[in-house]
Design a protein around this motif. Sequence first.
Motif, PDB file in Angstrom:
ATOM      1  N   GLY A  71      21.712 -17.128  13.509  1.00  0.00           N
ATOM      2  CA  GLY A  71      21.199 -18.450  13.872  1.00  0.00           C
ATOM      3  C   GLY A  71      22.098 -19.592  13.432  1.00  0.00           C
ATOM      4  N   ALA A  81      21.598 -21.966  11.272  1.00  0.00           N
ATOM      5  CA  ALA A  81      21.680 -22.212   9.829  1.00  0.00           C
ATOM      6  C   ALA A  81      22.839 -21.395   9.233  1.00  0.00           C
ATOM      7  CB  ALA A  81      20.362 -21.854   9.153  1.00  0.00           C
ATOM      8  N   LEU A 141      26.269 -22.764  10.543  1.00  0.00           N
ATOM      9  CA  LEU A 141      26.691 -23.984   9.845  1.00  0.00           C
ATOM     10  C   LEU A 141      27.191 -23.652   8.444  1.00  0.00           C
ATOM     11  CD1 LEU A 141      23.654 -26.156  10.986  1.00  0.00           C
ATOM     12  CD2 LEU A 141      26.041 -26.709  11.496  1.00  0.00           C
ATOM     13  N   ASN A 161      17.659 -33.364  16.558  1.00  0.00           N
ATOM     14  CA  ASN A 161      16.483 -33.266  15.726  1.00  0.00           C
ATOM     15  C   ASN A 161      16.742 -34.221  14.569  1.00  0.00           C
ATOM     16  OD1 ASN A 161      14.452 -32.616  13.935  1.00  0.00           O
ATOM     17  ND2 ASN A 161      15.245 -30.579  13.429  1.00  0.00           N
ATOM     18  N   PRO A 181      21.406 -26.097  18.565  1.00  0.00           N
ATOM     19  CA  PRO A 181      20.307 -25.188  18.913  1.00  0.00           C
ATOM     20  C   PRO A 181      19.436 -25.673  20.077  1.00  0.00           C
ATOM     21  CG  PRO A 181      19.947 -26.144  16.728  1.00  0.00           C
ATOM     22  CD  PRO A 181      21.239 -26.680  17.228  1.00  0.00           C
ATOM     23  N   SER A 226      17.436 -19.641  18.710  1.00  0.00           N
ATOM     24  CA  SER A 226      16.103 -19.868  18.136  1.00  0.00           C
ATOM     25  C   SER A 226      15.210 -20.677  19.056  1.00  0.00           C
ATOM     26  CB  SER A 226      16.218 -20.624  16.817  1.00  0.00           C
ATOM     27  OG  SER A 226      16.787 -19.831  15.814  1.00  0.00           O
ATOM     28  N   LYS A 227      15.774 -21.700  19.677  1.00  0.00           N
ATOM     29  CA  LYS A 227      14.945 -22.627  20.460  1.00  0.00           C
ATOM     30  C   LYS A 227      15.038 -22.295  21.945  1.00  0.00           C
ATOM     31  CE  LYS A 227      14.803 -24.733  16.426  1.00  0.00           C
ATOM     32  NZ  LYS A 227      13.726 -25.051  15.529  1.00  0.00           N
TER      33      LYS A 227
HETATM   34  N1  PLP Z   1      20.018 -27.385  13.219  1.00  0.00           N
HETATM   35  C1  PLP Z   1      18.969 -28.112  13.638  1.00  0.00           C
HETATM   36  C2  PLP Z   1      19.209 -29.497  14.084  1.00  0.00           C
HETATM   37  C3  PLP Z   1      17.689 -27.566  13.654  1.00  0.00           C
HETATM   38  O1  PLP Z   1      16.662 -28.308  14.074  1.00  0.00           O
HETATM   39  C4  PLP Z   1      17.516 -26.236  13.192  1.00  0.00           C
HETATM   40  C5  PLP Z   1      16.180 -25.641  13.135  1.00  0.00           C
HETATM   41  O2  PLP Z   1      15.156 -26.244  13.345  1.00  0.00           O
HETATM   42  C6  PLP Z   1      18.642 -25.519  12.773  1.00  0.00           C
HETATM   43  C7  PLP Z   1      19.873 -26.118  12.800  1.00  0.00           C
HETATM   44  C8  PLP Z   1      18.544 -24.110  12.300  1.00  0.00           C
HETATM   45  O3  PLP Z   1      18.233 -23.293  13.371  1.00  0.00           O
HETATM   46  P1  PLP Z   1      18.281 -21.700  13.285  1.00  0.00           P
HETATM   47  O4  PLP Z   1      16.873 -21.223  13.434  1.00  0.00           O
HETATM   48  O5  PLP Z   1      19.091 -21.293  14.453  1.00  0.00           O
HETATM   49  O6  PLP Z   1      18.900 -21.318  12.011  1.00  0.00           O
END
Ligand code: PLP
Length: 397
Positions: free
Chosen positions: A106, A108, A111, A182, A218, A246-247
């Motif tokens: 994912g 997170a 990054l 977000n 995402p 994820s989304k």
């Molecule tokens: N970056 C943003 C802006 C998010 O809103 C999110 C999750 O809500 C993530 C990264 C992390 O997403 P992931 O579930 O793919 O780790």
Amino acid sequence: MIYNEKMYELGSKRSAIRELFEYGKKRAAIVGAENVYDFSLGNPTVPAPDCVDETIRNLTEELDCIRLHGYTSAQGDEETRSAIARFLNKTHGTQFHADNFYITMGAAASLSLAFKALTTAPLDEFVAIAPYFPEYKVFVEAAGASLRVVPADTTAFQIDFEALEAAIGKNTKGVIINSPNNPSGAVYSLETIKKLASLLGVKEKEYGHPIFIICDEPYREIVYDGAEVPFVTKYYDNTVVCYSYSKSLSLPGERIGYILVPDEAYESKALYAAVAGCGRALGYVCAPSMMQKVIARCQGETGDVELYRKNRDLLYEGLTAIGYECFKPQGAFYMFVKALEEDADAFCERAKEEDLLIVSANGFGCPGYVRISYCVDADMIKRSFGAFERLYKSYHN
Ligand code: PLP
């Protein structure tokens, strides 16, 4: 403290959003779930597209247990990486190949790996543009660098370039952008991306080293009214894309995404190797095997974005009719709303008295605003308007 103090701190405090979600569960047990309006989390409510379940069923019949559940190569299955490259090339006219992609758990994880791979000295800095995802600070600091925040452009939620230019210095390793955003719901225009590329090009020359754009994407596919999300590698060479399913595929708990390191990036092979090294050092081993196969066969698929669009319109129309000042989201599934008092934390506390669970944007680096997540049941949105109205009146009577 006998244990790692920084990690203890992170682990013993929940994020404000998680705290609110837990509070909502407690309130639901007291007043009934139908009387709590929980707009706290960004957990997709639209089901995963049919191809996800179909692929999982087919895979369990087609593959033996080693192929299905065994370790994959650390950077991910070649088949998956090729499928992603083919899809992006067809969609964006790019020229990627399998070895530009490193499959992760994912965004997170993407990054975290990207920040760690790019950090070489304790003074290194990454720049985030408010409003920003608060976990950036956690990931950047874990990588050994620090986060500098550029205040929000609260008119269009694009980038305040004067403030950005002032924030870039000799220690800047990269600028993080998140579009669709977000929490604001803004999508950065092509003009914004071109201006950013041009500014960073000048700053790279001035400081004599690469300054990366780290694209956190995402929500790439969750856009409305024909909004276009420019593919940043086409406008700036030193770009790393951190993507997640994820989304778009509604699979946040399955943990699957990727890092894209384009050939055009400075010493791209070394950067890719550093990303792989970070995955190794952090003990990630490989991304979930079955999910790698699922995404290979579900490229270009998404959950039903139209359902989020309907929720956006319902919420936007309802809140603006009451009198709230809202930024109309162009993407993602969050509404950014002006708090009715200066202190957004206090406003959110007052909203809790109506069992409205909304998130203060203080933690997103944008005081005076709140985030209302609308990846929720449409019925809950409709039921919540009475509470939003009472809250509004409590400030205006
Ligand atoms: N970056 C943003 C802006 C998010 O809103 C999110 C999750 O809500 C993530 C990264 C992390 O997403 P992931 O579930 O793919 O780790």
